[in-house]
Write an enzyme that holds these catalytic residues in place. Structure first.
Site, mmCIF file in Angstrom:
data_model
loop_
_atom_site.group_PDB
_atom_site.id
_atom_site.type_symbol
_atom_site.label_atom_id
_atom_site.label_comp_id
_atom_site.label_asym_id
_atom_site.label_seq_id
_atom_site.Cartn_x
_atom_site.Cartn_y
_atom_site.Cartn_z
ATOM 1 N N ASP A 151 0.821 -1.216 0.000
ATOM 2 C CA ASP A 151 0.000 0.000 0.000
ATOM 3 C C ASP A 151 0.848 1.256 0.000
ATOM 4 O O ASP A 151 0.327 2.357 -0.182
ATOM 5 C CB ASP A 151 -0.926 -0.015 1.223
ATOM 6 N N SER A 173 -8.065 4.751 -0.678
ATOM 7 C CA SER A 173 -8.280 3.486 -1.381
ATOM 8 C C SER A 173 -9.742 3.072 -1.310
ATOM 9 O O SER A 173 -10.406 3.215 -0.275
ATOM 10 C CB SER A 173 -7.399 2.399 -0.756
ATOM 11 N N GLN A 223 -5.176 -1.979 -7.137
ATOM 12 C CA GLN A 223 -5.901 -1.088 -6.248
ATOM 13 C C GLN A 223 -6.621 -0.026 -7.058
ATOM 14 O O GLN A 223 -6.110 0.460 -8.068
ATOM 15 C CB GLN A 223 -4.936 -0.403 -5.266
#
Length: 238
Positions: A151, A173, A223
């Site tokens: 991330d 996100s 993502q």
């Protein structure tokens, strides 16, 4: 899938559903709840290890090894010594330097000076590893650390071509997916290759690959996130 922000001061209640339990594959659905509302939903699939003649992967990019690259702290120090660095970058870099990050990061091709940033493609690569020793025993722990690593700066890849025109007003996100392909050590150097094939509609899509140093593709990531921007204000008052 992230639904809303969590409260670190409140315990999280996890609801786990045994969605499927098969001979080779199993699926579990998890809902994290705070204040009576879901804040996060996760679906995890598990497979018994099986041999297969069907095997292929992309080739790992050829890049300098991490030993030849500057670490995060040294790179920030180099940027701060630039006499032409704008004050807003100085403030931002000092804020980043003050943060305690539990992973080591080395950018593969960092700009030499922030005061003369080129127009960038929506692609970037890092060498990454956890700080400290995790050990060989529990692959689940390495997967959890890799999820944290994956991330880092991931959604920011979609911002690279737009950094001069806009600044971030809101970025978060929406969903984050990971596929684990081969065993790995999260406390060993891995190459994180990130790219953003598309952005629009106040959203950005990014893909990522975590490579072991021996060229084995260990993890693939994807993502999508909300990215709301506002124009950069000009320094001129004319």
């Amino acid at each position: 899938m992230r639904i809303s922000s969590g409260d670190p001061k409140v315990p999280v209640l996890y609801h786990v559903e045994r969605t499927r339990t098969g001979a080779s594959f199993s699926v579990r659905s998890v809902k994290a709840v705070q204040h009576g509302k879901a804040i996060f939903i996760c679906q995890a699939s598990f497979q018994q290890m099986q041999p297969s003649p069907l095997q292929h992967q992309f080739s790992m990019p050829t890049v300098p090894p991490p030993e030849e690259l500057l670490g995060r702290e040294a790179l920030i120090d180099q940027y701060l010594r630039d006499p032409n660095l704008h004050k807003k970058y100085q403030v931002g870099l000092n804020r980043i330097a003050a943060q305690e990050v539990p992973i080591e990061i080395k950018m593969v091709n960092p700009p030499s000076r922030l005061s003369q940033l080129p127009t960038l493609e929506p692609k970037q690569m890092f060498w990454v590893r956890a700080r400290g020793y995790i050990g060989e025993g529990d692959i689940k722990m390495h997967c959890c650390v890799a999820a944290y690593i994956s991330d880092y700066a991931f959604l920011g890849t979609a911002l690279l071509p737009h950094q001069f025109k806009y600044k971030v007003n809101f970025m978060v996100s929406l969903d984050h997916s990971m596929w684990f392909h081969a065993p790995f050590r999260a406390d060993h150097w891995m190459l994180y290759e990130c790219e953003s094939p598309w952005a629009g509609g106040s959203r950005g899509l990014v893909h990522g690959r975590l490579w072991r140093r021996d060229g084995v593709l260990a993890v693939t990531c994807a993502q999508e996130g909300v990215i709301r921007l506002k124009p950069q204000l000009s320094g001129s008052k004319l």
